[in-house]
Structure formats: structure tokens, C-alpha cells
Write an enzyme that holds these catalytic residues in place. Structure first.
Site, PDB file in Angstrom:
ATOM      1  N   GLY A 187      37.341  28.143  50.982  1.00 48.93           N
ATOM      2  CA  GLY A 187      37.123  29.645  51.565  1.00 48.93           C
ATOM      3  C   GLY A 187      39.044  30.235  52.285  1.00 48.93           C
ATOM      4  O   GLY A 187      38.345  31.014  53.424  1.00 48.93           O
ATOM      5  N   LEU A 240      41.562  31.767  47.424  1.00 44.40           N
ATOM      6  CA  LEU A 240      42.115  31.865  45.941  1.00 44.40           C
ATOM      7  C   LEU A 240      41.335  32.341  45.314  1.00 44.40           C
ATOM      8  O   LEU A 240      42.205  32.654  44.024  1.00 44.40           O
ATOM      9  CB  LEU A 240      42.509  29.865  45.980  1.00 44.40           C
ATOM     10  CG  LEU A 240      43.398  30.254  47.161  1.00 44.40           C
ATOM     11  CD1 LEU A 240      44.302  28.265  46.173  1.00 44.40           C
ATOM     12  CD2 LEU A 240      45.093  30.723  47.049  1.00 44.40           C
ATOM     13  N   GLY A 241      39.627  31.687  44.339  1.00 45.22           N
ATOM     14  CA  GLY A 241      39.719  32.324  43.493  1.00 45.22           C
ATOM     15  C   GLY A 241      39.305  33.951  43.504  1.00 45.22           C
ATOM     16  O   GLY A 241      39.340  34.273  42.865  1.00 45.22           O
ATOM     17  N   SER A 273      27.509  32.476  34.212  1.00 44.66           N
ATOM     18  CA  SER A 273      27.827  30.632  35.869  1.00 44.66           C
ATOM     19  C   SER A 273      26.770  30.417  35.748  1.00 44.66           C
ATOM     20  O   SER A 273      25.207  30.189  34.926  1.00 44.66           O
ATOM     21  CB  SER A 273      28.045  31.893  37.070  1.00 44.66           C
ATOM     22  OG  SER A 273      29.282  32.592  36.766  1.00 44.66           O
ATOM     23  N   HIS A 296      30.582  35.920  42.638  1.00 44.65           N
ATOM     24  CA  HIS A 296      30.937  37.054  42.418  1.00 44.65           C
ATOM     25  C   HIS A 296      30.400  38.042  42.982  1.00 44.65           C
ATOM     26  O   HIS A 296      31.453  39.197  43.107  1.00 44.65           O
ATOM     27  CB  HIS A 296      30.116  36.632  41.059  1.00 44.65           C
ATOM     28  CG  HIS A 296      31.518  36.113  40.226  1.00 44.65           C
ATOM     29  ND1 HIS A 296      32.458  35.769  39.885  1.00 44.65           N
ATOM     30  CD2 HIS A 296      30.642  34.344  39.701  1.00 44.65           C
ATOM     31  CE1 HIS A 296      32.926  34.673  39.822  1.00 44.65           C
ATOM     32  NE2 HIS A 296      32.021  33.909  39.372  1.00 44.65           N
TER      33      HIS A 296
END
Length: 376
Positions: free
Chosen positions: A180, A183-184, A209, A296
Site C-alpha cells: 500500500g 512503490l510498485g 502476470s 496493473h
């Protein structure tokens, strides 16, 4: 007087925790301690009933943890490429933390760091040997449809290096205590810029994925719906439930499972988000994994293509009947896709014209969700 003091008590606790966490952060190893503490807190919360006072108290504490970590990390992390020259301690941690496709041995690690592969990680100045989040990318000539072709492909010849047209992200891992923190999203942005600078010929940035909770959804929720029961009965047989439980890649179940997987990705929502949001914390058995169904799409990618028998490992079959999906980052549309998904739950699709599992949901009257279609 007493009422005023009671009212101020939560705020006093908030100030106390902020002060304490800030002091811990300044100590050597303090950042990692905070990350691990939040990991333990989330694990404990997952074991509690959300309607209890205990959960509410821990939720308030977790909110402070998240706020502190976000403040300390966002804008302060830095991107580093991982290579065979990276120090042994960091390589060991990446091997240990990897949660999507486990790294089997040193030979496997060497292959993932080969000339047609890239691994990037985020670090913080207070923890330069602690990969906070990392991404693995395969450089290939065309969109990937099988994880086995990526993990088991032989090293390329020098002549093949200039033939890369696609950068396929096949794994993103973040530490559980940083769920949460977003960072991704930043990691993907930076990696795309790095790859564009290094390989000007690459024109496709996509993923291959996993769909980690599709089978769980279907077997625990989907089959409770009468229309799905009818669909399975018609497509498979009267013993459809037994055959789902014992599934081992039977081809006569392909059509029905791909159709239901498209429904799961696009239609089965909680609010305006996909059923498997990255904001949900990980299962305890998989402490560093990153649930991707919503991740994504929220970042502005398109749902591109489903692939049958893309991951026939025991893990892949258990999680999604072996099905995987490409999410396609069409760079000119990322911002608008992100806005439409966040604001309206609108999903963008870039499915090739020879497949229809995703596209058939556009304008579906039973589920009036708006989809954008980008033709390939």
C-alpha cells in the site's frame, strides 16, 4: 475537563507513536525494524474479526505505520540494476524474497541476470542492502505467452540482442510490510525509462502476470452463482464440479475456464476495483507476493490477452488452472487509463483480434461497466 481530555487521548497516542517511530527510523537498522513490525501487525490483523475492538485498535496503529513509512520512502528511494556483480548479500535476499516464481538455485539466478534479462530493485539510503521492491524483466522479440519459455529459455546469441522488441515484466515483489506504499507503481515507471534509454527499438512494455486468486474465487464464490453453474454444466458436463476439483489441464475445459477468467479479471469487482486488489495484504504462506489483478489496471495498463497453460507448475495450476494474462502498457494511454479506472472502474482492453475472451465483455448488458478498446 475530563471529556476534553478523553477527546484528546487518541490524538496524544497518535503523536506519541509518530515520535517513537521517527526515533526508531533514525537508529541503524530502524527502517527494516519498522517494515518487519508492520508485517507482523498485518499478519495479526489478518487473523482477527474486522468487527472487533481489537481489530479497530490495530487498524489505527497500522494507519500510523503506513503513514510513517510512506513519508520516509516516497521520494527517497533509488533504483539500482541488479547484476552478477551485485553483492552476495543482496542477491541472497532477492532469491529469498522472490514470491512470484521462486529462484531454484544459483544457475537459475544467473539466467535471470543474463544479457536478455533485467532485474531492478528499489533501495533506501538507510538500508542500501535491503531490496524493498524489485522487478524482473525478459527482453524478447514478441509478446510472451508462457512463463516456462521465459524461465527455461536458453541464453541468446549476440546477434539476437538487437532483435528485442518487447520488455515483459514477469515478476514484481515487494516486502509485505510495504504493502500500500505505492512503490510498485514508481518502480515500473522508472524501469520503463531505463529500458527505453538502453534499448530504443523496444516498442512494447507489457507483463506476463499470474492470476493468483482466480481458482479460489471460482471454487468459493463463482460456482455459487446460478448463471455460472449453468455455463459450466453446458460447457463441461453434469459432473463439472468434480472435474474442476480434479483439473489437470483437460482441453475440453479450456473455453469455459478462459471465459470465466475474463469475467473474473474484468467484471467481478469490489467497489470499482478488480476482485484481487494489490491493497489486500498477502497470504501468510506467501509473505512477499504482490497480488496483481488490480495493480496493473490501476497503473494504467490494458488487459491484453489470456493464455492457456501458461504456467503448468503446481503453483500455477492451484492458483489459476494454469492461466496467465498479459497486461499491456500503451504509453500514450497510461494516464487516461489510470484516471478512468480510478474514477469509474473503467477497464481498457488491447486484446488481439484473433481472441475474444476479454473483448466479449464490452457493453455486456448484465454488467454495465465501461470498457475502452484499443485494437492491436
Amino acid at each position: 475537563m475530563h471529556a476534553h481530555s478523553a477527546k484528546d487521548l487518541p490524538e496524544a497516542y497518535d503523536v506519541f507513536h509518530h515520535t517513537m517511530f521517527n526515533h526508531i527510523y533514525e537508529i541503524a537498522g530502524g527502517l527494516k525494524f519498522l517494515i518487519n513490525a508492520r508485517t507482523d501487525l498485518l499478519t495479526l490483523m489478518n487473523s482477527l474479526d474486522k468487527n472487533t475492538d481489537a481489530y479497530s485498535a490495530l487498524y489505527s496503529l497500522e494507519t500510523i505505520f503506513k503513514r510513517i513509512l510512506k513519508d520516509k520512502l516516497v521520494g527517497h528511494v533509488q533504483l539500482e540494476r541488479i547484476t552478477l556483480k551485485t553483492c552476495h548479500e543482496i542477491l541472497n535476499k532477492i532469491s529469498c524474497y522472490e514470491a512470484v516464481h521462486s529462484i531454484r538455485d544459483i544457475r537459475d539466478m544467473h539466467r535471470r541476470l543474463g544479457p536478455d534479462r533485467r532485474v531492478y530493485a528499489l533501495f533506501h539510503p538507510h538500508a542500501m542492502k535491503e531490496p524493498l521492491a524489485f522487478i524482473q524483466v525478459a527482453l524478447v522479440s514478441a509478446m510472451s505467452s508462457s512463463i516456462h519459455s521465459i524461465l527455461e529459455e536458453a541464453l541468446p546469441t549476440k546477434d539476437c540482442i538487437n532483435g528485442f522488441r518487447c520488455a515483459i515484466c514477469y515478476s514484481i515483489t515487494t516486502q509485505q510490510g510495504l504493502g500500500g506504499i505505492d512503490l510498485g507503481h514508481r518502480l515500473i515507471e522508472w524501469v520503463v525509462k531505463e529500458l527505453k534509454a538502453e534499448f530504443s527499438q523496444i516498442d512494447t512494455f507489457a507483463t506476463l502476470s499470474p492470476i493468483p486468486r482466480f481458482r479460489h474465487w471460482l471454487m468459493n464464490y463463482g460456482i455459487q452463482q446460478p448463471e455460472i453453474q449453468q455455463q459450466l454444466h453446458k460447457a463441461i458436463a453434469i459432473d463439472w464440479e468434480e472435474r474442476l476439483n480434479t483439473f489437470n489441464g483437460e482441453e475440453d475445459m479450456k473455453q469455459a475456464l478462459l471465459q470465466l477468467c475474463a469475467r473474473y479479471i474484468l467484471v467481478e469487482k469490489q467497489g470499482t476495483s478488480a476482485w484481487d486488489p494489490v491493497g489486500k495484504y498477502r497470504e501468510q504462506k506467501n509473505p512477499c507476493s504482490l497480488l496483481l489483478a488490480n495493480f496493473h489496471l490501476r497503473n494504467g495498463a490494458c488487459a491484453h490477452q489470456l493464455h492457456w497453460k501458461a504456467d503448468t507448475s503446481a503453483k500455477g495450476m492451484k492458483e489459476s488452472f494454469g492461466i496467465m494474462i498479459n497486461y499491456n502498457y500503451l504509453l500514450d494511454h497510461v494516464e487516461s487509463n489510470h484516471h478512468n479506472y480510478i474514477s469509474h472502474g473503467s477497464v481498457s482492453i488491447s486484446e488481439p483480434s484473433d481472441q475474444h475472451y476479454l473483448s466479449e465483455w464490452i457493453g455486456h448488458t448484465l454488467h454495465p461497466v465501461h470498457y475502452n478498446k484499443y485494437l492491436e
